[in-house]
Design a protein around this motif. Structure first.
Motif, PDB file in Angstrom:
ATOM      1  N   ARG A 129       0.833  -1.219   0.000  1.00  0.00           N
ATOM      2  CA  ARG A 129       0.000   0.000   0.000  1.00  0.00           C
ATOM      3  C   ARG A 129       0.858   1.255   0.000  1.00  0.00           C
ATOM      4  N   ILE A 132       2.380   1.821  -3.356  1.00  0.00           N
ATOM      5  CA  ILE A 132       1.403   2.367  -4.308  1.00  0.00           C
ATOM      6  C   ILE A 132       1.224   3.862  -4.044  1.00  0.00           C
ATOM      7  N   GLY A 133       1.227   4.233  -2.759  1.00  0.00           N
ATOM      8  CA  GLY A 133       1.093   5.645  -2.407  1.00  0.00           C
ATOM      9  C   GLY A 133       2.251   6.498  -2.918  1.00  0.00           C
ATOM     10  N   LEU A 135       3.935   5.946  -5.747  1.00  0.00           N
ATOM     11  CA  LEU A 135       4.091   5.930  -7.214  1.00  0.00           C
ATOM     12  C   LEU A 135       3.837   7.311  -7.799  1.00  0.00           C
ATOM     13  N   ARG A 136       4.527   7.601  -8.909  1.00  0.00           N
ATOM     14  CA  ARG A 136       4.208   8.825  -9.644  1.00  0.00           C
ATOM     15  C   ARG A 136       2.810   8.666 -10.232  1.00  0.00           C
ATOM     16  N   PRO A 137       2.115   9.783 -10.447  1.00  0.00           N
ATOM     17  CA  PRO A 137       0.741   9.687 -10.963  1.00  0.00           C
ATOM     18  C   PRO A 137       0.646   8.870 -12.249  1.00  0.00           C
ATOM     19  N   GLN A 139       2.609   6.395 -13.211  1.00  0.00           N
ATOM     20  CA  GLN A 139       2.798   4.972 -12.900  1.00  0.00           C
ATOM     21  C   GLN A 139       1.527   4.406 -12.264  1.00  0.00           C
ATOM     22  N   ARG A 140       0.963   5.222 -11.385  1.00  0.00           N
ATOM     23  CA  ARG A 140      -0.233   4.766 -10.690  1.00  0.00           C
ATOM     24  C   ARG A 140      -1.386   4.560 -11.666  1.00  0.00           C
ATOM     25  N   GLU A 144      -3.438   1.111 -12.083  1.00  0.00           N
ATOM     26  CA  GLU A 144      -4.897   1.139 -11.877  1.00  0.00           C
ATOM     27  C   GLU A 144      -5.603   0.647 -13.135  1.00  0.00           C
TER      28      GLU A 144
ATOM     29  N   ILE B  53      -4.602  -2.101  -4.573  1.00  0.00           N
ATOM     30  CA  ILE B  53      -5.022  -1.022  -5.478  1.00  0.00           C
ATOM     31  C   ILE B  53      -6.507  -0.712  -5.267  1.00  0.00           C
ATOM     32  N   ALA B  56      -6.783   1.467  -2.356  1.00  0.00           N
ATOM     33  CA  ALA B  56      -6.288   2.828  -2.578  1.00  0.00           C
ATOM     34  C   ALA B  56      -7.163   3.618  -3.551  1.00  0.00           C
TER      35      ALA B  56
END
Lengths: 188, 215
Positions: A129, A132-133, A135-137, A139-140, A144, B53, B56
């Motif tokens: 988690r 994931i927080g 990550l660059r936008p 990458q995220r 996702e 994910i 989040a």
């Protein structure tokens, strides 16, 4: 067990265990309030809204209640377990045939619930988690899209290179180790 | 069971976990994971990532009222009996997901010539999945693929230019592989084979007949 934050399960997993062991309706309502809006977001990513989404969410959450006896915190976080149920139900709805799923792994009468395994997995899941927080936008957005988005296998590209890779391989090694221990139990 | 050597590649396990595989490939992945603890661990790792994910994700708060009403509906149903769903279990060489695709019945084999038989389990616009029965020592005609082919051994063995495949092993063949699998000499080879495109046979079965046999 002391109350140090590192030795406590994340609250979602604790709620699910309360549902499993005590049929705790308040804990179930909390699970619903946490996951229903997120599953709704997940379904919206592949174009399912309104009552079509309601039907899937209702079905998923009823399965969570009815199948909670199968939840093992040494093998999955509450989120991972619910993600799987949501994915399976979503695909069952999209396709006319039921989604092929692997045989369940039945372990005969494990004497003790594996509390240590549950905590170890929970800590890895916490790191996941956090990663994931961080990550660059962009990458995220990629991960996702891969895990939540439109269901097309051609676009699930190489995401192993992201910083999640290391943590995921640790989780895998942990689960691999657990498998081998379970295998010993099964063959004894 | 001898240890498996040929597993499902990581990217296909991920594609299965996120629901991105056609039905036929999903069946091969589910059948292999039923007998392979290592790939099961890989799948559960992907699901851990999916769960993290999901957690989040920004919750859809525009629909709070909708969720409140839905919660009430779900709470009212908690004590209702669960709807009956068929449960499939492994039968002989066939893992539970294959039994599910067979609807719980034994396969109905159709001859393809040279003692080779098949049972089609599913066929749609995304591809097809079938059981193949190949007599000991028999060669499957040379073929290449327009797309991807996943073949899992359920009984016996086969070998081709790329190696030997035993029970539980999965061969991954893409459009670049032209191969001629030959069944091992022990028990007849029974495979679960999925493709996302029609197979192209080099000889043995005239192209015109392919739609008839759906192979």
């Amino acid at each position: 067990m002391d109350n140090d934050a590192e030795s406590r399960l994340c609250e979602q997993t604790a709620w699910l265990i309360a549902v499993r062991d005590n049929r705790d309706r308040d804990a179930f309502a909390r699970l619903f309030e946490f996951y229903a809006p997120r599953i709704r977001t997940m379904l919206a990513r592949s174009g399912r809204f309104g009552t079509a989404a309601d039907d899937i969410i209702q079905d998923v959450m009823l399965r969570v209640w009815r199948k909670s006896a199968q939840f093992d915190p040494a093998r999955a976080s509450a989120s991972a377990w619910i993600y799987r149920i949501a994915r399976n139900r979503h695909i069952d709805v999209i396709r006319k045939d039921a989604r092929p799923v692997p045989e369940e792994l039945y372990i005969e009468n494990t004497a003790e619930p594996d509390a240590a395994g549950g905590l170890a997995l929970d800590q890895e899941s916490r790191r996941l988690r956090e990663a994931i927080g961080r990550l660059r936008p962009d990458q995220r957005a990629v991960i996702e899209q891969a895990y939540m988005g439109e269901l097309s296998h051609t676009e699930i590209s190489e995401i192993s290179g992201l910083p999640l890779g290391t943590i995921k391989s640790r989780i895998r090694l942990g689960l691999d180790k657990l498998r081998h221990e379970l295998k010993d139990l099964r063959t004894e | 069971m001898s240890p498996m050597i040929h597993h499902i590649p990581e990217h296909l396990i991920r594609a299965y976990a996120v629901g991105g595989l056609p039905q036929g490939f999903s069946l091969v992945v589910a059948a292999h994971i039923s007998v392979c603890d290592e790939c099961r661990a890989r799948l559960e790792t992907e699901e851990m990532a999916g769960g993290a994910i999901l957690e989040a994700l920004a919750p859809d708060t525009a629909t709070d009222g909708r969720d409140t009403a839905l919660l009430a509906a779900v709470m009212a149903e908690l004590d209702d009996p669960a709807p009956a769903e068929p449960v499939f279990v492994r039968s002989g060489i066939f893992p539970a997901p294959v039994m599910q695709a067979l609807d719980g019945r034994p396969p109905r084999w159709r001859p393809l010539g040279a003692g080779i038989r098949q049972t089609i389990l599913n066929s749609d616009r995304e591809g097809s999945v079938r059981l193949l029965f190949i007599p000991p020592g028999e060669a499957v005609p040379d073929h290449s693929h327009n797309g991807l082919e996943l073949t899992m051994v359920l009984q016996g063995s086969f070998h081709d230019e790329t190696g030997a495949f035993n029970v539980g092993d999965v061969e991954v063949a893409d459009g670049t592989l032209e191969h001629s699998p030959v069944a091992g000499t022990g028990a007849p080879c029974i495979c679960l084979a999925a493709t996302d495109a029609p197979l192209r046979f080099r000889r043995f079965l005239p192209r015109l007949l392919q739609p008839v046999f759906r192979i």
